[in-house]
Design a protein around this motif. Sequence first.
Motif, PDB file in Angstrom:
ATOM      1  N   ARG A 345       8.834  11.706  -6.059  1.00 57.63           N
ATOM      2  CA  ARG A 345       9.790  11.600  -4.879  1.00 57.63           C
ATOM      3  C   ARG A 345       8.962  11.967  -3.817  1.00 57.63           C
ATOM      4  NH1 ARG A 345      13.145  15.475  -4.597  1.00 57.63           N
ATOM      5  NH2 ARG A 345      14.569  14.249  -3.175  1.00 57.63           N
ATOM      6  N   PHE A 346       7.677  12.729  -3.693  1.00 53.40           N
ATOM      7  CA  PHE A 346       6.906  13.036  -2.619  1.00 53.40           C
ATOM      8  C   PHE A 346       5.944  11.990  -2.183  1.00 53.40           C
ATOM      9  CE2 PHE A 346       3.002  15.594  -1.367  1.00 53.40           C
ATOM     10  CZ  PHE A 346       3.362  15.847   0.031  1.00 53.40           C
ATOM     11  N   ILE A 347       5.270  11.677  -3.094  1.00 57.54           N
ATOM     12  CA  ILE A 347       4.121  10.639  -3.143  1.00 57.54           C
ATOM     13  C   ILE A 347       4.145   9.847  -4.303  1.00 57.54           C
ATOM     14  CG2 ILE A 347       2.313  12.098  -3.586  1.00 57.54           C
ATOM     15  CD1 ILE A 347       0.533  10.960  -1.542  1.00 57.54           C
ATOM     16  N   ASN A 348       3.830   8.565  -3.943  1.00 55.71           N
ATOM     17  CA  ASN A 348       3.624   7.652  -5.006  1.00 55.71           C
ATOM     18  C   ASN A 348       2.719   6.372  -4.583  1.00 55.71           C
ATOM     19  OD1 ASN A 348       5.416   5.416  -4.375  1.00 55.71           O
ATOM     20  ND2 ASN A 348       6.925   7.180  -4.435  1.00 55.71           N
ATOM     21  N   LYS A 349       2.303   5.675  -5.603  1.00 50.66           N
ATOM     22  CA  LYS A 349       1.167   4.543  -5.149  1.00 50.66           C
ATOM     23  C   LYS A 349       1.921   3.296  -4.423  1.00 50.66           C
ATOM     24  CE  LYS A 349      -2.166   5.595  -9.028  1.00 50.66           C
ATOM     25  NZ  LYS A 349      -2.562   5.191 -10.137  1.00 50.66           N
ATOM     26  N   GLY A 350       3.267   3.215  -4.890  1.00 52.38           N
ATOM     27  CA  GLY A 350       3.972   2.133  -4.182  1.00 52.38           C
ATOM     28  C   GLY A 350       4.110   2.316  -2.766  1.00 52.38           C
ATOM     29  N   ARG A 351       4.454   3.515  -2.231  1.00 53.92           N
ATOM     30  CA  ARG A 351       4.343   3.641  -0.547  1.00 53.92           C
ATOM     31  C   ARG A 351       3.212   3.685  -0.138  1.00 53.92           C
ATOM     32  NH1 ARG A 351       7.154   9.473   0.254  1.00 53.92           N
ATOM     33  NH2 ARG A 351       7.158   8.811   2.432  1.00 53.92           N
ATOM     34  N   LEU A 352       1.999   3.672  -0.831  1.00 53.47           N
ATOM     35  CA  LEU A 352       0.693   3.863  -0.074  1.00 53.47           C
ATOM     36  C   LEU A 352       0.060   2.523  -0.424  1.00 53.47           C
ATOM     37  CD1 LEU A 352      -0.435   7.381  -1.423  1.00 53.47           C
ATOM     38  CD2 LEU A 352       0.546   6.771   0.679  1.00 53.47           C
ATOM     39  N   ALA A 353       0.740   1.534  -0.960  1.00 54.14           N
ATOM     40  CA  ALA A 353       0.112   0.154  -1.351  1.00 54.14           C
ATOM     41  C   ALA A 353      -0.405  -0.579   0.216  1.00 54.14           C
ATOM     42  CB  ALA A 353       1.135  -0.740  -1.957  1.00 54.14           C
ATOM     43  N   GLU A 354      -1.155  -1.412   0.179  1.00 55.69           N
ATOM     44  CA  GLU A 354      -1.799  -2.087   1.224  1.00 55.69           C
ATOM     45  C   GLU A 354      -0.690  -2.698   1.908  1.00 55.69           C
ATOM     46  OE1 GLU A 354      -5.073  -5.550   2.559  1.00 55.69           O
ATOM     47  OE2 GLU A 354      -4.761  -5.126   0.301  1.00 55.69           O
ATOM     48  N   GLY A 355      -0.598  -2.578   3.266  1.00 57.83           N
ATOM     49  CA  GLY A 355       0.241  -2.930   4.274  1.00 57.83           C
ATOM     50  C   GLY A 355       1.702  -2.118   4.249  1.00 57.83           C
ATOM     51  N   ASN A 356       1.621  -1.033   3.634  1.00 53.77           N
ATOM     52  CA  ASN A 356       2.563   0.001   3.666  1.00 53.77           C
ATOM     53  C   ASN A 356       2.164   1.475   4.440  1.00 53.77           C
ATOM     54  OD1 ASN A 356       4.845   1.902   3.423  1.00 53.77           O
ATOM     55  ND2 ASN A 356       5.138   1.184   1.354  1.00 53.77           N
ATOM     56  N   ASN A 357       2.596   1.842   5.613  1.00 54.65           N
ATOM     57  CA  ASN A 357       2.136   3.011   6.483  1.00 54.65           C
ATOM     58  C   ASN A 357       2.917   4.231   6.150  1.00 54.65           C
ATOM     59  OD1 ASN A 357       0.729   0.957   7.681  1.00 54.65           O
ATOM     60  ND2 ASN A 357       1.683   1.120   9.527  1.00 54.65           N
ATOM     61  N   SER A 358       3.400   4.333   4.958  1.00 58.57           N
ATOM     62  CA  SER A 358       4.343   5.474   4.710  1.00 58.57           C
ATOM     63  C   SER A 358       3.424   6.668   3.983  1.00 58.57           C
ATOM     64  CB  SER A 358       5.357   5.108   3.966  1.00 58.57           C
ATOM     65  OG  SER A 358       6.388   6.228   3.647  1.00 58.57           O
ATOM     66  N   LEU A 359       3.608   7.684   5.032  1.00 56.08           N
ATOM     67  CA  LEU A 359       2.798   8.948   4.296  1.00 56.08           C
ATOM     68  C   LEU A 359       3.668   9.801   3.541  1.00 56.08           C
ATOM     69  CD1 LEU A 359       0.513   9.813   7.611  1.00 56.08           C
ATOM     70  CD2 LEU A 359      -0.137   9.261   5.192  1.00 56.08           C
ATOM     71  N   PRO A 360       3.383  10.863   3.099  1.00 54.33           N
ATOM     72  CA  PRO A 360       3.997  11.786   2.192  1.00 54.33           C
ATOM     73  C   PRO A 360       4.701  12.677   3.387  1.00 54.33           C
ATOM     74  CG  PRO A 360       1.919  12.480   2.051  1.00 54.33           C
ATOM     75  CD  PRO A 360       1.909  10.932   2.411  1.00 54.33           C
ATOM     76  N   ASP A 361       5.833  13.395   3.532  1.00 56.96           N
ATOM     77  CA  ASP A 361       6.427  14.029   4.392  1.00 56.96           C
ATOM     78  C   ASP A 361       6.655  15.476   3.995  1.00 56.96           C
ATOM     79  OD1 ASP A 361       7.633  14.446   6.686  1.00 56.96           O
ATOM     80  OD2 ASP A 361       9.561  13.638   6.027  1.00 56.96           O
ATOM     81  N   CYS A 362       5.944  16.364   4.680  1.00 54.47           N
ATOM     82  CA  CYS A 362       5.777  17.615   4.578  1.00 54.47           C
ATOM     83  C   CYS A 362       6.708  18.420   5.675  1.00 54.47           C
ATOM     84  CB  CYS A 362       4.453  18.421   4.543  1.00 54.47           C
ATOM     85  SG  CYS A 362       3.518  18.089   2.993  1.00 54.47           S
ATOM     86  N   ASP A 363       7.642  18.919   5.417  1.00 55.28           N
ATOM     87  CA  ASP A 363       8.403  19.631   6.643  1.00 55.28           C
ATOM     88  C   ASP A 363       8.130  21.335   6.461  1.00 55.28           C
ATOM     89  OD1 ASP A 363       9.266  17.145   7.019  1.00 55.28           O
ATOM     90  OD2 ASP A 363      11.361  17.438   6.411  1.00 55.28           O
ATOM     91  N   ILE A 364       7.465  21.662   7.291  1.00 50.75           N
ATOM     92  CA  ILE A 364       7.124  23.172   7.225  1.00 50.75           C
ATOM     93  C   ILE A 364       8.250  24.207   8.164  1.00 50.75           C
ATOM     94  CG2 ILE A 364       5.527  24.937   7.778  1.00 50.75           C
ATOM     95  CD1 ILE A 364       4.537  22.822   5.821  1.00 50.75           C
ATOM     96  N   ASP A 365       8.950  25.020   7.237  1.00 48.15           N
ATOM     97  CA  ASP A 365       9.658  26.177   8.061  1.00 48.15           C
ATOM     98  C   ASP A 365       8.831  27.269   8.368  1.00 48.15           C
ATOM     99  OD1 ASP A 365      12.023  24.408   7.493  1.00 48.15           O
ATOM    100  OD2 ASP A 365      12.291  25.468   5.902  1.00 48.15           O
ATOM    101  N   VAL A 366       9.195  27.600   9.671  1.00 48.25           N
ATOM    102  CA  VAL A 366       8.276  28.581  10.208  1.00 48.25           C
ATOM    103  C   VAL A 366       9.342  29.659  10.927  1.00 48.25           C
ATOM    104  CG1 VAL A 366       6.250  27.359  10.333  1.00 48.25           C
ATOM    105  CG2 VAL A 366       7.538  27.866  12.336  1.00 48.25           C
ATOM    106  N   PRO A 367       9.038  31.064  11.181  1.00 55.88           N
ATOM    107  CA  PRO A 367       9.760  31.818  12.007  1.00 55.88           C
ATOM    108  C   PRO A 367       9.740  31.260  13.406  1.00 55.88           C
ATOM    109  CG  PRO A 367       8.066  33.099  10.487  1.00 55.88           C
ATOM    110  CD  PRO A 367       7.401  31.848  10.285  1.00 55.88           C
ATOM    111  N   ILE A 368      10.741  31.336  14.089  1.00 59.65           N
ATOM    112  CA  ILE A 368      10.872  30.786  15.386  1.00 59.65           C
ATOM    113  C   ILE A 368      10.132  31.208  16.475  1.00 59.65           C
ATOM    114  CG2 ILE A 368      12.664  30.977  17.228  1.00 59.65           C
ATOM    115  CD1 ILE A 368      14.922  30.429  15.334  1.00 59.65           C
ATOM    116  N   SER A 369       9.827  32.841  16.108  1.00 59.57           N
ATOM    117  CA  SER A 369       8.935  33.347  17.202  1.00 59.57           C
ATOM    118  C   SER A 369       7.465  32.914  16.939  1.00 59.57           C
ATOM    119  CB  SER A 369       9.101  34.900  16.981  1.00 59.57           C
ATOM    120  OG  SER A 369       8.453  35.208  15.678  1.00 59.57           O
TER     121      SER A 369
END
Length: 573
Positions: A345-369
């Motif tokens: 669900r995070f990363i697989n060979k299909g989304r990284l195949a030749e011609g596919n620019n889709s990177l894995p997606d990391c959303d980082i939650d940090v303190p607002i300040s």
Amino acid sequence: MIPFCVHSHYSIQNGYCDIEEYIKKAASLGCKAIALTDKNSLSGIVEFEQAIVKHNKSNKENQIKGIYGLDLCISLGETISYITLLAKNKNGWFKLIKLLSLSEYHPKAISYICDITNHFDLINSNDLIRISKDHFPKIDGIFYDYDPKTLNGHDIDYLEPTDRKIIQTLLGLKYKCNLDNLVHMVDQHPDIFAAYKLDYSFKDFGKESDVLFDLCENYSLAGPPQIPLYDSTVDPDKMLVNLARQGWVKRGLHKKLTKGSDLEKIYVDRVKEELEVFTTYKLSNYLLIISGFTKYIRSKGFKCGLRGSAVGCLLSYLLDISDVDSILPDPSLPYHKDRQLILSRFINKGRLAEGNNSLPDCDIDVPISLREDLIAEIKKQYGRECVANIITFQRMDGKQAIKEAFRISGVPNNLVISNEICSVMVDTGKVQDELEELKTEHPDYNIIQYCLDHIPRVQEFYKEYKNEFELAIKLNKTIKNSGKHAAGIVICNKPISDMFPVIKDPKTGENLLAVEMGFAEYIGAVKFDILGVAAYEKITAILEMIKQKRMEAFVYKHIDENHETNENHELSV
């Protein structure tokens, strides 16, 4: 014919050409190529290319070539004017990017100004075509020049003649007046308000412009992800393996897992699988950069978190990016294969195949300040010119479109009436899923039409104010203004303005990637989402309070024990 000076919604309040409708219209007229040249903007070009690719896949007999350009506002002394520049090839595209990035905000011109005479080194006749304008001073020998009269063309701000009222309305919104007041402004400033009187619709204006078909190459803006280097002095793959080994020990897996057990094999196999994926597809730097973010946050004594499918990656756990063990996400329960989180669900060979620019997606939650401090640290590490926030466009939502349509039309008591209509309309967020489903069959379907279909009181208003409602429906998809995305940033190994369209944030002067987040990845921009979350500051404060209470309890207990010991000692004496 080839339309060569076309303004879409991205020419904010200066254009109304819907990109997909534009392509359909061009195909119906037999155009072999079409251009997009928004005013001081390259923000719509990626959407434009993707829409053309989609059209060409489904229309093998009616292929269309995309020509990418820019209507650039130019300052030559006291003279301010627009010229149209078309990229003949990929080098021309990069020169358009450079010219846009050199623009400076000029409030008198209500646009970005670039004195092109200072940048002749960027231009040569092999890369850019300049469409000259009568009222613009001639610069011979710098561009591959064409006169718009020779090409027999004109600006296209909208597709159908009936849409001219939309441009008039946008002008009214831009200058904060209704249509009656706008008439007086037109007489005072005929050049600025030319679109008010002239027909700037898309029509067949001859075949002279067909010369542009052979002059402009057929190229794509798509490119592989330009992942920056986390540390140029080390091999990223080896560094990732070493950090995974250290994390194995730090997380105590060497003690928790029995040597040779089935569970140990599950962990080992998963780590090997993930390392193979990240090293094979050259993504080690991506994960290392994310780990650098969380390392900095934790060094400041704050908690941070990883949301979404990224917690399904065991390397995230080992590199201290996430606190969730993807194999045993709930440590209170025994291992079961149905409970472990899925890597694919995070990363697989299909989304990284030749011609596919889709990177894995990391959303980082940090303190607002701490968010701005983290971004400042990122700019320090990778270079200020190599880091940029991402632009976002605010489009008119249903209620706002209703209010603007009534205001611009000058309906008596328009504020009272529009407020009453809005009070009975449903909020977009409450029916978002239903709207998306309806859009699969009717792409232009919007919240105003939904309210007309489902709310009787809105239907009653429609009968009385049909023209205003029809205007609001068209305004609903227009871009009102631009801003800075709340979470997204882009990091690159080179100055971003050398690779991707960039503009200056008028509030801060900082670079903004001028392509929306959904299109950035297509051209190779590597984005990271850093979200400020107030809860993390509260969690940190609560943990400190608990720690303080425990410390106080320990001290009081120690005092009481000493006091009791002293009393017993006195009694025995």
